[in-house]
Structure formats: C-alpha cells, structure tokens
Design an enzyme around this catalytic site. Structure first.
Site, short mmCIF file in Angstrom:
data_model
loop_
_atom_site.label_atom_id
_atom_site.label_comp_id
_atom_site.label_asym_id
_atom_site.label_seq_id
_atom_site.Cartn_x
_atom_site.Cartn_y
_atom_site.Cartn_z
N SER A 125 0.71 -1.37 0.21
CA SER A 125 0.19 0.03 -0.10
C SER A 125 0.70 1.43 0.26
O SER A 125 0.29 2.01 -0.15
CB SER A 125 -0.78 -0.25 1.13
OG SER A 125 0.03 0.18 2.76
N HIS A 148 -0.98 -2.26 -6.12
CA HIS A 148 -1.65 -1.90 -5.47
C HIS A 148 -3.30 -1.99 -5.55
O HIS A 148 -3.93 -0.55 -6.52
CB HIS A 148 -1.22 -0.45 -4.80
CG HIS A 148 -2.21 -0.39 -3.42
ND1 HIS A 148 -2.35 0.85 -2.71
CD2 HIS A 148 -2.74 -0.87 -2.47
CE1 HIS A 148 -3.34 1.09 -2.04
NE2 HIS A 148 -3.13 -0.28 -2.15
N GLU A 160 -3.91 0.77 -8.58
CA GLU A 160 -2.96 1.79 -8.84
C GLU A 160 -1.36 0.51 -9.24
O GLU A 160 -0.69 -0.19 -8.75
CB GLU A 160 -2.04 2.25 -7.20
CG GLU A 160 -2.87 3.02 -6.70
CD GLU A 160 -2.32 3.45 -5.46
OE1 GLU A 160 -2.80 5.12 -5.91
OE2 GLU A 160 -2.40 3.10 -4.76
N ASN A 201 -3.55 6.82 -0.90
CA ASN A 201 -3.18 7.56 0.49
C ASN A 201 -2.44 8.23 0.09
O ASN A 201 -2.81 8.81 1.79
CB ASN A 201 -2.70 6.26 0.51
CG ASN A 201 -3.36 4.75 1.17
OD1 ASN A 201 -4.47 4.86 1.12
ND2 ASN A 201 -2.62 3.78 1.16
#
Length: 250
Positions: A125, A148, A160, A201
């Site tokens: 992540s 990801h 991603e 994120n």
C-alpha cells in the site's frame, strides 16, 4: 512478457487481499495459484474467496456473476504451501504483510525460483517499489512493478500500477493491461523514493490532516466537516465517524 502470453498467475499470500486478487484474476479467465504458509491459512483464504461476504458465491447471489462463470472461476483457483510451486507463474503478485524486510527477503528467494521471464508485482500500500525490489537481479528489476488494489478487491475499482526507473515499458504495459482486464480503473504512478502512500493514500492522508487541523483550530466541528465531505464531495463516509449521512456511524 506481453499480456497475451500470461496464462498463470501466482498470488503470494492469501487472506482478504490475496484472496480478493485471486478472485478477480480467476473471474477474468486466468489460472491462479495461491501460496500461503500453512493449511489453516489456506482454509481461511478459500473461505474468503468462495464463501465470504465479497466472495464468488456471493457475487452470484448479487447478480454480478452467473453460475457457470462462478463455477469456472472457482475451478481455476488452486492453493499450495510450497513456494516452489510458483515457479511456472507468468506473473507473481505479492500480498504478504506490510513489512519491508520480509518483502525484500521474499522476492530475493522468488527470484531464484520463478522463471526468469516472469513479472513480479507487489500489492504494497505504500513501500517504495525500488526498495522492495532491492535484492532481485538486474534483469528481474526490469520486470518488477507495484500493483496496489483497494479492499475489497472484488468490489473496489481502483488499482494503482507503480513503475520504477528500471521497470521496462513492456512490463508497465502488461501490468496496466492486466489491471484493466480484471476490471479495474488503473492509475499509473511513478515510484517516489522517501515517500509513502502512492497516489490514493497520499491524497487521503493530506485531506485527513487538513480535516483534523480545521477541527483543532475551532473552524468547524467534526460533524460539520463530515457533512461537507459527504454532502459536498459525495464521499461515502467522513473522517470522524459519519457514514452515508448524518447520524449514521461506522
């Protein structure tokens, strides 16, 4: 390796994430081998993939998959405790715990086991992909990327794809196309040393920091911040507990 050459996908690590990755790859028509540490963990992953809340059988119940498609997908997934069984994989997607040294050691071992032309991808992540690939051969670095997914993998559309300066153009194209084939909206992200979080994120973390700063400065209450994000940006949930509207909590 081009996507047309990919037939067998290895998933290293089961659980919710690895199981979800296996799920979408099998539904997309790939033979999938999931490797985990022991039979207990494999049984839990099998339960997640086949019978879990977001599993293949529930997809049939929700009308997302017809019975024959589901049966075929389930038959494409197999499980093992032996890393050596991944040797013939065309792509190996890693979904083990978020520990950098563990990932580095794991990929170093895999590099000597899996066929040289195979692509490696990490579902991390946020760790720097170049750091995860530190101990693999120079040739393998050209076939190394991040992939990801968002949880639950079978439902969320995000994927991603992270590429390093060493990742070849062919590898980037293949991993991107695989993400699209398994039904994801793919965002391409350049590997960024000394950062954590890639695209999704990092943006969310910045927004969360700002939301808490607003509350700390007394500009708005937590409830009003959540109202703004849910009602103004159509987020399904706020930062402070509201979900789907005021009064609905996590």
């Amino acid at each position: 390796m081009q996507l047309s050459e990919v037939q067998r996908i290895g998933v290293l690590g089961g659980g919710v994430m690895g199981g979800g990755i296996a799920h979408v790859c099998a539904v997309a028509g790939y033979d999938v081998l999931v490797r985990d540490l022991n039979e207990t963990l494999i049984a839990a992953t099998r339960e997640t993939v086949f019978d879990g809340k977001w599993g293949i059988k529930r997809a049939v119940e929700r009308g997302k998959l017809d019975f024959d498609e589901a049966l075929a997908a389930m038959e494409r997934i197999s499980f093992t405790t032996e890393t050596a069984d991944l040797a013939g994989s065309d792509i190996v997607i890693e979904a083990i715990p978020e520990e950098l040294e563990l990932k580095q050691e794991t990929f170093k071992d895999l590099d000597g086991i899996v066929k040289p032309e195979a692509i490696f991808a990490s579902n991390t992540s946020g760790f720097v992909i170049g750091e995860i690939a530190r101990d693999v051969s120079a040739a393998r670095k050209t076939r190394f990327a991040g992939m990801h997914f968002s949880n639950p993998v079978s439902v969320m559309k995000m994927c991603e794809v992270i590429y390093t300066p060493e990742t070849s153009a062919e590898t980037v194209a293949t991993v991107r196309e695989l993400g699209e084939k398994v039904g994801k909206d793919v965002s391409m992200v350049k590997d960024a040393p000394e950062t954590y979080g890639f695209l999704l994120n990092r943006i969310f973390a910045a927004a969360r920091r700002e939301a808490h700063q607003i509350v700390e400065e007394g500009i708005a209450t937590p409830e009003d911040v959540d109202k703004a994000m849910i009602g103004g940006r159509n987020w399904p949930a706020g930062f402070f507990g509201s979900r789907g509207g005021i009064g609905k909590q996590w």
